[in-house]
Structure formats: structure tokens, C-alpha cells
Design an enzyme around this catalytic site. Structure first.
Site, PDB file in Angstrom:
ATOM      1  N   LYS A  13      17.320  53.906  94.145  1.00  0.00           N
ATOM      2  CA  LYS A  13      18.778  53.838  93.916  1.00  0.00           C
ATOM      3  C   LYS A  13      19.097  53.223  92.545  1.00  0.00           C
ATOM      4  O   LYS A  13      19.914  53.752  91.805  1.00  0.00           O
ATOM      5  CB  LYS A  13      19.473  52.995  95.008  1.00  0.00           C
ATOM      6  CG  LYS A  13      19.294  53.506  96.415  1.00  0.00           C
ATOM      7  CD  LYS A  13      20.103  52.694  97.414  1.00  0.00           C
ATOM      8  CE  LYS A  13      19.657  51.252  97.543  1.00  0.00           C
ATOM      9  NZ  LYS A  13      18.287  51.070  98.082  1.00  0.00           N
ATOM     10  N   ARG A  88      26.574  48.698 103.152  1.00  0.00           N
ATOM     11  CA  ARG A  88      25.314  48.628 103.903  1.00  0.00           C
ATOM     12  C   ARG A  88      25.564  48.492 105.400  1.00  0.00           C
ATOM     13  O   ARG A  88      24.613  48.416 106.173  1.00  0.00           O
ATOM     14  CB  ARG A  88      24.519  47.421 103.435  1.00  0.00           C
ATOM     15  CG  ARG A  88      23.374  47.759 102.483  1.00  0.00           C
ATOM     16  CD  ARG A  88      22.693  46.479 102.170  1.00  0.00           C
ATOM     17  NE  ARG A  88      21.376  46.523 101.678  1.00  0.00           N
ATOM     18  CZ  ARG A  88      21.043  46.473 100.397  1.00  0.00           C
ATOM     19  NH1 ARG A  88      21.949  46.522  99.469  1.00  0.00           N
ATOM     20  NH2 ARG A  88      19.783  46.394 100.056  1.00  0.00           N
ATOM     21  N   ARG A 127       6.893  46.536  91.489  1.00  0.00           N
ATOM     22  CA  ARG A 127       7.959  46.716  90.492  1.00  0.00           C
ATOM     23  C   ARG A 127       8.363  45.414  89.791  1.00  0.00           C
ATOM     24  O   ARG A 127       8.302  44.338  90.376  1.00  0.00           O
ATOM     25  CB  ARG A 127       9.176  47.428  91.098  1.00  0.00           C
ATOM     26  CG  ARG A 127       9.972  46.648  92.090  1.00  0.00           C
ATOM     27  CD  ARG A 127      11.088  47.528  92.661  1.00  0.00           C
ATOM     28  NE  ARG A 127      11.924  46.770  93.588  1.00  0.00           N
ATOM     29  CZ  ARG A 127      12.950  47.272  94.243  1.00  0.00           C
ATOM     30  NH1 ARG A 127      13.286  48.539  94.086  1.00  0.00           N
ATOM     31  NH2 ARG A 127      13.655  46.522  95.055  1.00  0.00           N
ATOM     32  N   ARG A 161      11.196  40.337  91.769  1.00  0.00           N
ATOM     33  CA  ARG A 161      12.078  39.839  92.823  1.00  0.00           C
ATOM     34  C   ARG A 161      11.278  39.138  93.913  1.00  0.00           C
ATOM     35  O   ARG A 161      10.240  39.639  94.338  1.00  0.00           O
ATOM     36  CB  ARG A 161      12.860  41.005  93.431  1.00  0.00           C
ATOM     37  CG  ARG A 161      13.985  41.474  92.541  1.00  0.00           C
ATOM     38  CD  ARG A 161      14.619  42.736  93.035  1.00  0.00           C
ATOM     39  NE  ARG A 161      14.957  42.724  94.450  1.00  0.00           N
ATOM     40  CZ  ARG A 161      15.668  43.658  95.049  1.00  0.00           C
ATOM     41  NH1 ARG A 161      16.132  44.677  94.339  1.00  0.00           N
ATOM     42  NH2 ARG A 161      15.942  43.602  96.329  1.00  0.00           N
ATOM     43  N   ARG A 172      13.746  44.184 105.634  1.00  0.00           N
ATOM     44  CA  ARG A 172      14.721  44.975 104.864  1.00  0.00           C
ATOM     45  C   ARG A 172      14.790  46.411 105.386  1.00  0.00           C
ATOM     46  O   ARG A 172      15.868  47.001 105.465  1.00  0.00           O
ATOM     47  CB  ARG A 172      14.366  44.952 103.365  1.00  0.00           C
ATOM     48  CG  ARG A 172      14.604  43.572 102.753  1.00  0.00           C
ATOM     49  CD  ARG A 172      13.915  43.406 101.414  1.00  0.00           C
ATOM     50  NE  ARG A 172      14.460  44.244 100.367  1.00  0.00           N
ATOM     51  CZ  ARG A 172      13.850  44.479  99.208  1.00  0.00           C
ATOM     52  NH1 ARG A 172      12.664  43.961  98.966  1.00  0.00           N
ATOM     53  NH2 ARG A 172      14.421  45.236  98.309  1.00  0.00           N
TER      54      ARG A 172
HETATM   55  P1  AMP Z   1      19.213  45.113  96.828  1.00  0.00           P
HETATM   56  O1  AMP Z   1      19.071  44.596  95.439  1.00  0.00           O
HETATM   57  O2  AMP Z   1      20.268  46.140  96.970  1.00  0.00           O
HETATM   58  O3  AMP Z   1      17.883  45.550  97.417  1.00  0.00           O
HETATM   59  O4  AMP Z   1      19.696  43.879  97.725  1.00  0.00           O
HETATM   60  C1  AMP Z   1      18.908  42.711  97.848  1.00  0.00           C
HETATM   61  C2  AMP Z   1      19.453  41.864  98.983  1.00  0.00           C
HETATM   62  O5  AMP Z   1      20.794  41.467  98.696  1.00  0.00           O
HETATM   63  C3  AMP Z   1      19.538  42.542 100.351  1.00  0.00           C
HETATM   64  O6  AMP Z   1      18.297  42.519 101.049  1.00  0.00           O
HETATM   65  C4  AMP Z   1      20.607  41.689 101.019  1.00  0.00           C
HETATM   66  O7  AMP Z   1      20.089  40.443 101.424  1.00  0.00           O
HETATM   67  C5  AMP Z   1      21.581  41.431  99.872  1.00  0.00           C
HETATM   68  N1  AMP Z   1      22.603  42.504  99.770  1.00  0.00           N
HETATM   69  C6  AMP Z   1      22.783  43.374  98.754  1.00  0.00           C
HETATM   70  N2  AMP Z   1      23.802  44.209  98.986  1.00  0.00           N
HETATM   71  C7  AMP Z   1      24.285  43.875 100.210  1.00  0.00           C
HETATM   72  C8  AMP Z   1      25.321  44.378 101.026  1.00  0.00           C
HETATM   73  N3  AMP Z   1      26.082  45.429 100.642  1.00  0.00           N
HETATM   74  N4  AMP Z   1      25.552  43.776 102.223  1.00  0.00           N
HETATM   75  C9  AMP Z   1      24.811  42.718 102.622  1.00  0.00           C
HETATM   76  N5  AMP Z   1      23.788  42.206 101.915  1.00  0.00           N
HETATM   77  C10 AMP Z   1      23.525  42.766 100.707  1.00  0.00           C
END
Ligand code: AMP
Length: 223
Positions: A13, A88, A127, A161, A172
Site C-alpha cells: 500500500k 481499518r 523492509r 519499524r 496485525r
Molecule cells: P501501518 O503503518 O498502516 O501498517 O500501521 C501501523 C499501526 O498503526 C497499525 O498496526 C495500528 O496499530 C496503527 N494504525 C494505523 N492506521 C490505523 C487505523 N486506521 N486504525 C487503527 N489503528 C491504525
């Protein structure tokens, strides 16, 4: 043009959002990046999100929606945006509809990027990004051309990360299946959901997304 990218962690993404940002001149809004910035800057929101993120769980809807609403209201989103990692949950999708309606905006397309689960952990585990310009790399699939030096900006600092590990990945992925995947029928019913195979090469995926977006734009233009 306002777009959502949905897919499991590691589907690509973020990579695709950055390509779309350049192609269409619209902004990438990554809620994950926003939370990471809030943690780095030691904001109260970051403190609330940190433990949940490190465990691979979702941050509560009310906090996430508030943060996204504030961001989407900024002038740089007027031309359009790509949502990467939001919504999400179904309540987040419903809240987004309300926010967009209040701002007289609409969604043009929701792109679901699919990927084989067996490949995701390998993608995630290797990554890293440039700490300076954010360019994305992978130990096996896309190393820097010169060891330890960013191809794009020459920086020698990189970030990995803390939630990109096999253990957190399981949580996740589970969150994706139980909380995020139920959004797909919501957008399918609106007729704006498009599926793209995220296992192909980055540029092939990007081409497929652009084709689907172009047909979505055409459909709207012709009413
Ligand atoms: P990402 O960078 O999109 O993989 O997000 C990393 C982490 O941020 C996720 O595993 C959640 O803990 C939190 N997070 C990101 N976007 C959301 C969302 N829309 N709703 C809830 N938690 C989020």
C-alpha cells in the site's frame, strides 16, 4: 481524486501510494505514519498509540478518526488524497463517509491490493526506509545500490519499524482479517471496489491500479 488503498500489512500500500502521489499530484495520507510521527514527537496521541502499535493491535476508532479528520481538512488535500491504512474498521469507514459528506467530497475508488499470506512476513521482515527522504528498501528484494547509502538522497541513516517482525505480524494479520476485511463488502455495495493482484512486480501493480482508476474516473465523468 480521492482513493483508498486496502490490503494486509506488506501488500504494498505504501509503495503504491507514493507512486500515485507522484502520478496524480495528490497527497498520501498514512495513518500509520501519522501515529509514528506522534510517537516520535512524544505527543499525547503517540503515548496512547505506542503500546497498541507495538503489539500489532489497532488504535481505537475515535482517536484515529479525529486525527484523520483534522488531516483531511487541510488545504493540501483539496486536490485529492490517497488513504493508506485508513479506514481499518467498519465504524471508521462510516465515519469517513460523514467527514467527506460534510466537506462536499466523495470517494472515487477503493483499491484492494491482494497478496499471498506466505509472502507477507518475508516482505515485512526485510523492509527499511531512508530516515531522511522516506525512500523504501528491502534487504533481499530492493537493497540500496551502494551499501548503507540511500539511492535517492545519499543519507546514511535508515529506519526499521519495531512492529515489522514475525510475532507482531501475526496479530496485525489477524486484525486485518477480523476488523479490516469486513469493510470490503461495504465498498463493494457502493460499486467502487476494485481488486488488484499485489504479488506482481511493483510497476505492474502500479499500471493495473492506474488502469482501474482511469476507468473509475471515466465512469464518473460520463455519469
Ligand atoms: P501501518 O503503518 O498502516 O501498517 O500501521 C501501523 C499501526 O498503526 C497499525 O498496526 C495500528 O496499530 C496503527 N494504525 C494505523 N492506521 C490505523 C487505523 N486506521 N486504525 C487503527 N489503528 C491504525
Amino acid at each position: 481524486m480521492n482513493i483508498i488503498l486496502i490490503g494486509p500489512p506488506g501488500a504494498g500500500k505504501g509503495t503504491q501510494a507514493r507512486i500515485l502521489e507522484e502520478t496524480y499530484g495528490i497527497v498520501q495520507l498514512s495513518t500509520g505514519d501519522m501515529f509514528r510521527a506522534a510517537i516520535r514527537d512524544q505527543e499525547p496521541l503517540g503515548l496512547q498509540a505506542k503500546a497498541l502499535m507495538e503489539a500489532g493491535n489497532l488504535v481505537p476508532d475515535d482517536l484515529t478518526v479525529q486525527m484523520l479528520e483534522a488531516r483531511i481538512s487541510k488545504p493540501d488535500c483539496a486536490k485529492g488524497f490517497i488513504l493508506d491504512g485508513f479506514p481499518r474498521t467498519v465504524p471508521q469507514a462510516e465515519a469517513l463517509d460523514r467527514v467527506l459528506e460534510a466537506q462536499n467530497k466523495k470517494l472515487d475508488a477503493v483499491i484492494e491490493i491482494t497478496a499471498d499470506e506466505s509472502a507477507l512476513i518475508e516482505r515485512i521482515a526485510g523492509r527499511f526506509t531512508c530516515a531522511s527522504c522516506g525512500a523504501g528498501y528491502h534487504d533481499a528484494f530492493k537493497p540500496t545500490q551502494k551499501d548503507g547509502v540511500c539511492d535517492s538522497c545519499g543519507s546514511q541513516e535508515f529506519l526499521r519499524r519495531s512492529d515489522d517482525n514475525a510475532e507482531t505480524m501475526k496479530t496485525r494479520l489477524q486484525a486485518f482479517h477480523t476488523q479490516t476485511a469486513p469493510i470490503l463488502p461495504y465498498y463493494k455495495a457502493k460499486g467502487i471496489l476494485k481488486e488488484v493482484d499485489g504479488m506482481a512486480e511493483v510497476q505492474t501493480v502500479a499500471k493495473e491500479i492506474k488502469e482501474k482508476l482511469n476507468s473509475a474516473i471515466l465512469r464518473y465523468a460520463t455519469g
